[in-house]
Design an enzyme around this catalytic site. Structure first.
Site, PDB file in Angstrom:
ATOM      1  N   LEU A   1       0.826  -1.219   0.000  1.00  0.00           N
ATOM      2  CA  LEU A   1       0.000   0.000   0.000  1.00  0.00           C
ATOM      3  C   LEU A   1       0.859   1.269   0.000  1.00  0.00           C
ATOM      4  CD1 LEU A   1      -2.629  -1.000   2.743  1.00  0.00           C
ATOM      5  CD2 LEU A   1      -2.528  -1.673   0.348  1.00  0.00           C
ATOM      6  N   GLY A   2       2.140   1.135   0.210  1.00  0.00           N
ATOM      7  CA  GLY A   2       3.012   2.309   0.294  1.00  0.00           C
ATOM      8  C   GLY A   2       3.069   3.016  -1.055  1.00  0.00           C
TER       9      GLY A   2
ATOM     10  N   THR B   1      -5.149   1.364  -8.976  1.00  0.00           N
ATOM     11  CA  THR B   1      -6.044   2.503  -8.813  1.00  0.00           C
ATOM     12  C   THR B   1      -6.894   2.791 -10.043  1.00  0.00           C
ATOM     13  OG1 THR B   1      -6.004   4.929  -8.694  1.00  0.00           O
ATOM     14  CG2 THR B   1      -3.966   3.891  -9.354  1.00  0.00           C
TER      15      THR B   1
ATOM     16  N   GLU C   1      -7.229   5.552 -11.219  1.00  0.00           N
ATOM     17  CA  GLU C   1      -6.516   6.565 -12.006  1.00  0.00           C
ATOM     18  C   GLU C   1      -5.940   5.959 -13.286  1.00  0.00           C
ATOM     19  OE1 GLU C   1      -5.858  10.007 -11.636  1.00  0.00           O
ATOM     20  OE2 GLU C   1      -7.482   9.881 -10.201  1.00  0.00           O
TER      21      GLU C   1
ATOM     22  N   TYR D   1       1.401  10.056 -11.411  1.00  0.00           N
ATOM     23  CA  TYR D   1       0.948   9.038 -10.452  1.00  0.00           C
ATOM     24  C   TYR D   1       0.328   7.858 -11.202  1.00  0.00           C
ATOM     25  CZ  TYR D   1      -2.203   6.878  -6.995  1.00  0.00           C
ATOM     26  OH  TYR D   1      -2.889   5.989  -6.205  1.00  0.00           O
TER      27      TYR D   1
ATOM     28  N   HIS E   1     -11.424   6.049  -2.169  1.00  0.00           N
ATOM     29  CA  HIS E   1     -12.065   5.687  -0.898  1.00  0.00           C
ATOM     30  C   HIS E   1     -11.520   6.590   0.201  1.00  0.00           C
ATOM     31  CE1 HIS E   1      -8.800   2.958  -1.926  1.00  0.00           C
ATOM     32  NE2 HIS E   1      -8.449   3.022  -0.653  1.00  0.00           N
TER      33      HIS E   1
ATOM     34  N   ARG F   1      -8.583  10.052   6.082  1.00  0.00           N
ATOM     35  CA  ARG F   1      -8.073  10.446   4.764  1.00  0.00           C
ATOM     36  C   ARG F   1      -7.131  11.637   4.930  1.00  0.00           C
ATOM     37  NH1 ARG F   1      -6.751   9.134  -0.459  1.00  0.00           N
ATOM     38  NH2 ARG F   1      -8.422   9.603  -1.950  1.00  0.00           N
TER      39      ARG F   1
HETATM   40  P1  NDP Z   1      -1.869   7.391   2.072  1.00  0.00           P
HETATM   41  O1  NDP Z   1      -1.243   8.514   1.329  1.00  0.00           O
HETATM   42  O2  NDP Z   1      -2.774   7.674   3.204  1.00  0.00           O
HETATM   43  O3  NDP Z   1      -0.708   6.427   2.622  1.00  0.00           O
HETATM   44  C1  NDP Z   1       0.435   6.149   1.861  1.00  0.00           C
HETATM   45  C2  NDP Z   1       1.405   5.346   2.705  1.00  0.00           C
HETATM   46  O4  NDP Z   1       2.587   5.081   1.935  1.00  0.00           O
HETATM   47  C3  NDP Z   1       1.877   6.067   3.980  1.00  0.00           C
HETATM   48  O5  NDP Z   1       2.023   5.123   5.002  1.00  0.00           O
HETATM   49  C4  NDP Z   1       3.234   6.606   3.556  1.00  0.00           C
HETATM   50  O6  NDP Z   1       4.099   6.817   4.640  1.00  0.00           O
HETATM   51  C5  NDP Z   1       3.718   5.442   2.715  1.00  0.00           C
HETATM   52  N1  NDP Z   1       4.833   5.793   1.838  1.00  0.00           N
HETATM   53  C6  NDP Z   1       4.967   6.880   1.049  1.00  0.00           C
HETATM   54  N2  NDP Z   1       6.150   6.861   0.425  1.00  0.00           N
HETATM   55  C7  NDP Z   1       6.794   5.739   0.837  1.00  0.00           C
HETATM   56  C8  NDP Z   1       8.074   5.187   0.577  1.00  0.00           C
HETATM   57  N3  NDP Z   1       8.951   5.782  -0.229  1.00  0.00           N
HETATM   58  N4  NDP Z   1       8.393   4.025   1.166  1.00  0.00           N
HETATM   59  C9  NDP Z   1       7.525   3.409   2.013  1.00  0.00           C
HETATM   60  N5  NDP Z   1       6.306   3.901   2.318  1.00  0.00           N
HETATM   61  C10 NDP Z   1       5.951   5.056   1.731  1.00  0.00           C
HETATM   62  O7  NDP Z   1      -2.614   6.489   0.968  1.00  0.00           O
HETATM   63  P2  NDP Z   1      -3.918   5.557   1.137  1.00  0.00           P
HETATM   64  O8  NDP Z   1      -3.825   4.809   2.394  1.00  0.00           O
HETATM   65  O9  NDP Z   1      -5.117   6.365   0.825  1.00  0.00           O
HETATM   66  O10 NDP Z   1      -3.738   4.562  -0.105  1.00  0.00           O
HETATM   67  C11 NDP Z   1      -3.064   3.307   0.032  1.00  0.00           C
HETATM   68  C12 NDP Z   1      -2.593   2.836  -1.333  1.00  0.00           C
HETATM   69  O11 NDP Z   1      -3.724   2.684  -2.196  1.00  0.00           O
HETATM   70  C13 NDP Z   1      -1.657   3.795  -2.044  1.00  0.00           C
HETATM   71  O12 NDP Z   1      -0.749   3.010  -2.794  1.00  0.00           O
HETATM   72  C14 NDP Z   1      -2.567   4.566  -2.973  1.00  0.00           C
HETATM   73  O13 NDP Z   1      -1.858   5.065  -4.079  1.00  0.00           O
HETATM   74  C15 NDP Z   1      -3.556   3.484  -3.365  1.00  0.00           C
HETATM   75  N6  NDP Z   1      -4.888   3.933  -3.734  1.00  0.00           N
HETATM   76  C16 NDP Z   1      -5.588   4.764  -2.903  1.00  0.00           C
HETATM   77  C17 NDP Z   1      -6.861   5.160  -3.238  1.00  0.00           C
HETATM   78  C18 NDP Z   1      -7.665   6.024  -2.326  1.00  0.00           C
HETATM   79  O14 NDP Z   1      -8.697   6.539  -2.780  1.00  0.00           O
HETATM   80  N7  NDP Z   1      -7.296   6.191  -1.073  1.00  0.00           N
HETATM   81  C19 NDP Z   1      -7.483   4.714  -4.507  1.00  0.00           C
HETATM   82  C20 NDP Z   1      -6.705   3.757  -5.240  1.00  0.00           C
HETATM   83  C21 NDP Z   1      -5.443   3.402  -4.866  1.00  0.00           C
HETATM   84  P3  NDP Z   1       4.139   8.229   5.464  1.00  0.00           P
HETATM   85  O15 NDP Z   1       3.008   8.147   6.466  1.00  0.00           O
HETATM   86  O16 NDP Z   1       5.479   8.211   6.054  1.00  0.00           O
HETATM   87  O17 NDP Z   1       3.913   9.319   4.449  1.00  0.00           O
HETATM   88  P1  GDP Z   2      -7.856  11.889  -6.953  1.00  0.00           P
HETATM   89  O1  GDP Z   2      -9.109  11.423  -7.610  1.00  0.00           O
HETATM   90  O2  GDP Z   2      -6.961  10.766  -6.545  1.00  0.00           O
HETATM   91  O3  GDP Z   2      -7.134  12.949  -7.714  1.00  0.00           O
HETATM   92  O4  GDP Z   2      -8.324  12.487  -5.522  1.00  0.00           O
HETATM   93  P2  GDP Z   2      -8.441  13.995  -4.982  1.00  0.00           P
HETATM   94  O5  GDP Z   2      -9.298  13.939  -3.779  1.00  0.00           O
HETATM   95  O6  GDP Z   2      -7.094  14.612  -4.836  1.00  0.00           O
HETATM   96  O7  GDP Z   2      -9.201  14.782  -6.158  1.00  0.00           O
HETATM   97  C1  GDP Z   2     -10.485  14.393  -6.601  1.00  0.00           C
HETATM   98  C2  GDP Z   2     -10.976  15.418  -7.614  1.00  0.00           C
HETATM   99  O8  GDP Z   2     -11.247  16.649  -6.930  1.00  0.00           O
HETATM  100  C3  GDP Z   2      -9.984  15.754  -8.737  1.00  0.00           C
HETATM  101  O9  GDP Z   2     -10.677  15.791  -9.961  1.00  0.00           O
HETATM  102  C4  GDP Z   2      -9.503  17.152  -8.369  1.00  0.00           C
HETATM  103  O10 GDP Z   2      -9.151  17.959  -9.497  1.00  0.00           O
HETATM  104  C5  GDP Z   2     -10.751  17.715  -7.705  1.00  0.00           C
HETATM  105  N1  GDP Z   2     -10.473  18.856  -6.828  1.00  0.00           N
HETATM  106  C6  GDP Z   2     -11.093  20.065  -6.863  1.00  0.00           C
HETATM  107  N2  GDP Z   2     -10.576  20.892  -5.956  1.00  0.00           N
HETATM  108  C7  GDP Z   2      -9.597  20.200  -5.312  1.00  0.00           C
HETATM  109  C8  GDP Z   2      -8.707  20.539  -4.250  1.00  0.00           C
HETATM  110  O11 GDP Z   2      -8.696  21.633  -3.727  1.00  0.00           O
HETATM  111  N3  GDP Z   2      -7.871  19.555  -3.824  1.00  0.00           N
HETATM  112  C9  GDP Z   2      -7.862  18.304  -4.389  1.00  0.00           C
HETATM  113  N4  GDP Z   2      -7.039  17.380  -3.914  1.00  0.00           N
HETATM  114  N5  GDP Z   2      -8.680  17.968  -5.406  1.00  0.00           N
HETATM  115  C10 GDP Z   2      -9.533  18.905  -5.861  1.00  0.00           C
END
Ligand code: NDP
Ligand code: GDP
Length: 371
Positions: free
Chosen positions: A85-86, A132, A134, A161, A191, A196
């Protein structure tokens, strides 16, 4: 006892997954980056004094850019399951540090897969890769005949990304096919939760709704209000991750709610949750939202006050306009069923942010953070 290793354990999903696996009786190991200040707020409640007997939760310092570190930790832990998940998970920030994102989100996935192979754990260790929505890029012509993105929809990433994550997706699939490894992609749509990160749009909005209502923030600045997202609850989504690794055959799955909502409507719903009714007017960069009614007189919000404005800083160089996932496969094959709808998600996030903002120490800095 089964053991699991979670990269990204300090993040939103890592914290919920750790809770779930502990409930299921796993020994849970997590990789945490060293930081100059504590970064374990989301998992502090899970910490057990490591001197106690029967400790089932252990953190290891590490980083996805460091192969030798990953090999050593995986050798030590001998995990039955790895959840990768990192990641640097913020789309907008990925335009600022594209090379770093490629290294962590793309090559980091390869490092995990290779570590398992080098250690000869291909038959023992199952791997979950956090892919993702994305990857789809929101292109209308790539939706299926029902109007959704599913496991067969083509990819067209629209950010560094997304491009890094597409490498993670394909290298996971390739290692499954080339080396017969149990490695799966969960293609998760957005999610959210009270945990978040504060610069993702949902959390930025729920925190602002709370802070503006309580008089601790003047205005919420946002970018593109028109984009549409399929938002679920992180708690439901970590359950799906676990289910993906419990199947007889390794496959990839879309995890989504099948409902999409605009950022503008999310703003409307979040402010309604604190009793504030908004009216949107104007177009593009001139769009604003003003207060039409406020159910709670103690909030002292003037009718007609502008509390949402557009700041083009938040626009992305390339945008994903629409995300809408088809969860049919995950529902039928995994038996996965989300427990939350959008209303329930917003309710929980707003309630939690109201509590946070009420704390005297709360300082509304968020509008200065670009994200
Ligand atoms: P977060 O940004 O909340 O968490 C990311 C985690 O990755 C943190 O623990 C962060 O550590 C760690 N991390 C960042 N860089 C590194 C590195 N270089 N080495 C090791 N660990 C690292 O993300 P989410 O929990 O929301 O998401 C989890 C995963 O799911 C991610 O891969 C994300 O891209 C993917 N994802 C998320 C979605 C969402 O809507 N939430 C949707 C689809 C996919 P630190 O706390 O130190 O920053
Ligand atoms: P993403 O779907 O992973 O890019 O999740 P985000 O929560 O960062 O963004 C969701 C959507 O909200 C994207 O289309 C952004 O362009 C839009 N958005 C509008 N205003 C903002 C803002 O102030 N911050 C972020 N993060 N997104 C924004």
């Amino acid at each position: 006892m089964k053991s699991a290793l979670i990269t990204g354990i300090t993040g939103q999903d890592g914290s919920y997954l750790a809770e779930l696996l502990l409930e299921k009786g796993y020994m849970v190991h997590g990789i945490k980056r060293r930081a100059s200040s504590f970064n374990t707020q989301r998992i502090d409640h899970l910490y057990i004094d490591q001197h106690e007997q029967h400790v089932r939760f252990k953190l290891h310092y590490g980083d996805l850019t460091d192969s030798t570190n990953l090999i050593r930790i995986i050798q030590e832990v001998q995990p039955d399951e790895i959840y990768n998940l990192g990641a640097m998970s913020h789309v907008k920030v990925s335009f600022d540090s594209p090379e770093y994102v490629a290294n962590v989100d793309g090559i980091g996935t390869l490092r995990i897969l290779e570590a398992v192979r080098i250690l000869g754990l291909e038959k023992k260790t199952r791997i979950y890769q956090a892919s993702t929505s994305e990857l789809y890029g929101g292109l209308p012509e790539n939706k299926n005949e029902k109007g959704f993105y599913d496991e067969n929809s083509p990819f067209y990433p629209r950010s560094p990304y997304g491009v890094a994550k597409i490498y993670g997706f394909w290298i996971t699939k390739n290692y499954r096919e080339a080396y017969n490894m149990y490695a799966c992609n969960g293609v998760l749509f957005n999610h959210e939760s009270p945990r978040r990160g504060e610069t993702f749009v949902t959390r930025k909005i729920t925190m602002a709704a709370a802070a503006i209502a309580l008089g601790k923030q003047e205005c919420l600045y946002l970018g593109n209000l028109n984009s549409l997202r399929d938002w679920g609850h992180a708690k439901d989504y970590v359950e799906a991750m676990w289910r993906i690794l419990q199947q007889d055959v390794a496959e990839d799955y879309v995890i989504a709610t099948g409902v999409t909502t605009s950022v503008r409507d999310f703003v409307r719903i979040a402010f309604e949750e604190v009793g504030v009714e908004l009216a949107f007017e104007g177009e593009a960069e001139n769009e604003i939202a003003t207060v039409v009614a406020c159910a709670n007189p103690s909030y002292q919000l003037e009718i007609g006050k502008t509390i949402v404005k557009i700041d083009p800083t938040y626009y992305r160089p390339t945008e994903v306009d629409l995300l809408l996932g088809d969860p049919t496969k995950s529902k039928t094959q995994l038996g996965w069923e989300p427990q939350y709808d959008l209303a329930g998600l917003v309710k929980e996030m707003v309630a939690s942010d109201l509590e946070l903002v009420k704390k005297e120490s709360y300082n509304a800095q968020w509008e200065h953070i670009v994200g």
